[in-house]
Design a protein around this motif. Structure first.
Motif, PDB file in Angstrom:
ATOM      1  N   GLY A   1       1.236  -1.292  -0.194  1.00 59.80           N
ATOM      2  CA  GLY A   1      -0.241  -0.196   0.159  1.00 59.80           C
ATOM      3  C   GLY A   1       0.865   1.332   0.458  1.00 59.80           C
ATOM      4  O   GLY A   1       0.336   2.271   0.119  1.00 59.80           O
ATOM      5  N   VAL A   2       2.380   0.836   0.119  1.00 58.53           N
ATOM      6  CA  VAL A   2       2.841   2.431   0.393  1.00 58.53           C
ATOM      7  C   VAL A   2       3.610   2.711  -0.535  1.00 58.53           C
ATOM      8  O   VAL A   2       3.494   3.379  -1.745  1.00 58.53           O
ATOM      9  CB  VAL A   2       4.166   2.515   1.409  1.00 58.53           C
ATOM     10  N   ALA A   3       4.237   1.215  -1.266  1.00 57.23           N
ATOM     11  CA  ALA A   3       5.183   1.480  -3.070  1.00 57.23           C
ATOM     12  C   ALA A   3       4.273   1.237  -4.446  1.00 57.23           C
ATOM     13  O   ALA A   3       4.455   2.546  -5.180  1.00 57.23           O
ATOM     14  CB  ALA A   3       5.385  -0.166  -2.613  1.00 57.23           C
ATOM     15  N   VAL A   4       3.220   0.906  -4.157  1.00 54.60           N
ATOM     16  CA  VAL A   4       2.424   0.937  -5.423  1.00 54.60           C
ATOM     17  C   VAL A   4       1.892   1.847  -5.654  1.00 54.60           C
ATOM     18  O   VAL A   4       1.920   2.894  -6.729  1.00 54.60           O
ATOM     19  CB  VAL A   4       1.153  -0.424  -5.249  1.00 54.60           C
ATOM     20  N   PRO A   5       0.896   2.881  -4.583  1.00 54.85           N
ATOM     21  CA  PRO A   5       0.273   4.114  -5.450  1.00 54.85           C
ATOM     22  C   PRO A   5       1.431   5.212  -5.433  1.00 54.85           C
ATOM     23  O   PRO A   5       1.427   5.963  -6.021  1.00 54.85           O
ATOM     24  CB  PRO A   5       0.225   4.498  -3.373  1.00 54.85           C
ATOM     25  N   MET A   6       2.904   5.284  -4.575  1.00 53.80           N
ATOM     26  CA  MET A   6       3.866   5.773  -4.663  1.00 53.80           C
ATOM     27  C   MET A   6       4.127   6.128  -6.169  1.00 53.80           C
ATOM     28  O   MET A   6       4.623   7.030  -6.525  1.00 53.80           O
ATOM     29  CB  MET A   6       4.721   5.637  -3.448  1.00 53.80           C
TER      30      MET A   6
ATOM     31  N   LEU B   1       0.812   9.948  -2.108  1.00 57.12           N
ATOM     32  CA  LEU B   1      -0.826   8.602  -1.910  1.00 57.12           C
ATOM     33  C   LEU B   1      -0.084   7.523  -1.501  1.00 57.12           C
ATOM     34  O   LEU B   1      -0.899   6.589  -0.749  1.00 57.12           O
ATOM     35  CB  LEU B   1      -1.501   8.313  -3.311  1.00 57.12           C
ATOM     36  N   CYS B   2       0.833   7.579  -0.410  1.00 59.74           N
ATOM     37  CA  CYS B   2       1.524   6.421   0.313  1.00 59.74           C
ATOM     38  C   CYS B   2       0.463   6.099   1.732  1.00 59.74           C
ATOM     39  O   CYS B   2       0.055   5.149   1.980  1.00 59.74           O
ATOM     40  CB  CYS B   2       3.196   6.679   1.042  1.00 59.74           C
ATOM     41  N   ALA B   3       0.188   7.143   2.764  1.00 59.36           N
ATOM     42  CA  ALA B   3      -0.492   6.426   3.792  1.00 59.36           C
ATOM     43  C   ALA B   3      -1.887   6.898   3.501  1.00 59.36           C
ATOM     44  O   ALA B   3      -3.018   6.769   2.944  1.00 59.36           O
ATOM     45  CB  ALA B   3      -0.281   7.453   4.915  1.00 59.36           C
ATOM     46  N   THR B   4      -3.139   6.288   4.862  1.00 56.79           N
ATOM     47  CA  THR B   4      -4.113   5.686   4.857  1.00 56.79           C
ATOM     48  C   THR B   4      -4.508   6.325   6.444  1.00 56.79           C
ATOM     49  O   THR B   4      -4.509   6.528   7.326  1.00 56.79           O
ATOM     50  CB  THR B   4      -4.037   4.530   4.922  1.00 56.79           C
TER      51      THR B   4
ATOM     52  N   ALA C   1      -4.358   6.652  -7.511  1.00 58.71           N
ATOM     53  CA  ALA C   1      -4.268   6.013  -4.968  1.00 58.71           C
ATOM     54  C   ALA C   1      -5.956   5.409  -4.970  1.00 58.71           C
ATOM     55  O   ALA C   1      -5.850   4.248  -3.812  1.00 58.71           O
ATOM     56  CB  ALA C   1      -5.372   7.808  -5.005  1.00 58.71           C
ATOM     57  N   ILE C   2      -6.892   5.129  -5.842  1.00 63.35           N
ATOM     58  CA  ILE C   2      -7.608   4.150  -5.705  1.00 63.35           C
ATOM     59  C   ILE C   2      -6.604   2.949  -6.221  1.00 63.35           C
ATOM     60  O   ILE C   2      -7.108   1.858  -4.999  1.00 63.35           O
ATOM     61  CB  ILE C   2      -9.008   4.529  -6.406  1.00 63.35           C
ATOM     62  N   VAL C   3      -6.125   2.896  -7.795  1.00 59.10           N
ATOM     63  CA  VAL C   3      -5.692   1.779  -7.761  1.00 59.10           C
ATOM     64  C   VAL C   3      -4.690   1.056  -7.548  1.00 59.10           C
ATOM     65  O   VAL C   3      -4.410  -0.358  -7.204  1.00 59.10           O
ATOM     66  CB  VAL C   3      -5.771   1.867  -9.598  1.00 59.10           C
TER      67      VAL C   3
END
Length: 416
Positions: free
Chosen positions: A88-93, A119-122, A311-313
């Motif tokens: 969730g950190v690597a792919v959105p970044m 885009l990293c954090a939730t 961000a969503i994908v």
């Protein structure tokens, strides 16, 4: 600003949305008043006093997040939460970086890199509220989502610290210089957090037990605030963001038995609430005031749409990392979507960082990031309710009521 924040927050909660969304929209509304010919409030975004209060607000917010983060819970959430957080950190970044390179071809190399970092954090609070409302905190997917959200907040802060270190080190953005600065910044961030935790977790309970013997009103609250501000200052001296130090202070003081030390078994989060209830909304309203609505409508909608899609994908890729049997993969991916206050904090840092004499993020990029935060914050509650509602209706998974302890772990004090 306070009136707008409270009215906006109350309206957002009445509509089933987090209060932070209403505070942000209130700021955007105030910032758009000049378009209607009302210019009396134009001075607010650049006012030094407002900026200082907003900075204190975000430091308090990260301090609360640290206090609400139980290290023991992070160690117990299992492999799935760690894998989900990493993906969730690597792919959105990466997706955000690609979107920045594609749509901002002439920008400095740090600009798309910072866009990816936003885009990293939730936002753990938004998802936790939905899970608690549906009684799904104690389910496998609930534990994975909340654990992963906390872990990737920590990872996101490390990413932010690394980028700030690279910008401050003056690396050119490519080649060995940038790699050396990245390695140095990573080492400093890890050493700072590790040193603060190891030394602080051992020292803080002893010092606060001594402080509890002193007579006077608010001694322990004052000591806690001194600890927060001192570590924020130390982080700044180390070339990191002050919010990294505030978060570390929260993690350190989470191990102090305040219920035993404070009269009547009180807790530190409740004592901080009067301060954070005033200062934290100022930060979010100011973030909204900094949004240039005219510029967003005039040409940055493409960047905003690309960042929102990334961000969503990017967070849906988290579903592939779930290894816990019986967990709803799609629910985990949906639960990781909202950026909320964390994305705004990153965006605000981008306005203050300068490379080549210019901010890393200009008004257009900032407006696009805020639009992404708004979109991801709005879509998550209905999507998560839809998915988990279907699971409950079909009898799948464990629909036990959320226990108060789990919910309080996920929700920073005073925020929803």
């Amino acid at each position: 600003m306070l009136v707008a924040a409270k009215l906006g927050g109350a309206l957002a909660e009445a509509l089933g949305q987090p209060a932070v969304l209403g505070e942000l929209l209130a700021g955007i509304g105030l910032g758009a008043l000049p378009l209607a010919g009302v210019r009396a409030l134009e001075f607010i975004p650049g006012d030094a006093t407002v900026a200082a209060l907003a900075e204190l607000g975000v430091i308090l917010l990260l301090f609360e997040v640290g206090l609400s983060t139980r290290l023991a819970d992070l160690l117990q959430v299992g492999v799935s939460a760690l894998l989900v957080a990493t993906v969730g950190v690597a792919v959105p970044m990466v997706l955000g970086w690609l979107a920045g390179r594609w749509l901002l071809p002439g920008a400095h190399p740090y600009v798309p890199l910072f866009l990816g970092a936003t885009l990293c954090a939730t936002s753990v609070g938004i998802t936790a509220r939905v899970l608690a409302d549906l009684g799904r905190v104690a389910t496998p997917e609930g534990r994975i989502i909340l654990g992963a959200a906390v872990i990737d907040d920590v990872m996101g802060l490390l990413v932010l610290a690394v980028i700030i270190g690279m910008v401050g080190g003056g690396a050119g953005g490519a080649g060995g210089g940038a790699l050396r600065q990245a390695a140095l910044a990573t080492g400093k961030a890890v050493a700072f957090l590790g040193g603060a935790l190891v030394l602080g977790r051992w020292l803080a309970p002893r010092l606060f037990r001594m402080a509890a013997r002193l007579r006077g009103r608010g001694v322990l609250l004052t000591a806690a605030l001194v600890t927060c501000l001192a570590l924020a200052w130390a982080a700044h001296l180390a070339g990191l963001a002050p919010i990294v130090g505030a978060f570390a202070a929260g993690l350190v003081l989470e191990g102090v038995p305040f219920r035993e030390l404070l009269p009547g078994g009180d807790d530190l989060e409740r004592l901080l609430l009067p301060l954070s209830a005033i200062l934290v909304p100022i930060f979010f309203v100011r973030m909204g005031l900094l949004v240039n609505v005219g510029q967003l409508a005039g040409g940055e909608l493409g960047l905003a749409a690309a960042l929102t899609a990334a961000a969503i994908v990017g967070k849906q890729a988290c579903a592939l990392a779930v290894v816990t049997p019986g967990a709803d993969r799609l629910a985990v991916g949906l639960g990781m979507i909202p950026r909320g206050e964390v994305g705004l904090i990153f965006a605000g840092m981008g306005l203050t960082l300068r490379v080549g004499g210019r901010p890393v993020m200009g008004p257009g990029e900032f407006a696009a990031v805020v639009a992404m935060v708004l979109a991801t914050t709005l879509v998550t509650p209905p999507l998560l309710r839809w998915r988990l509602g279907r699971r409950i209706a079909s009898g799948a998974g464990d629909a036990r009521p959320a226990d108060a302890g789990a919910a309080s772990t996920a929700l920073p004090s005073g925020r929803s």
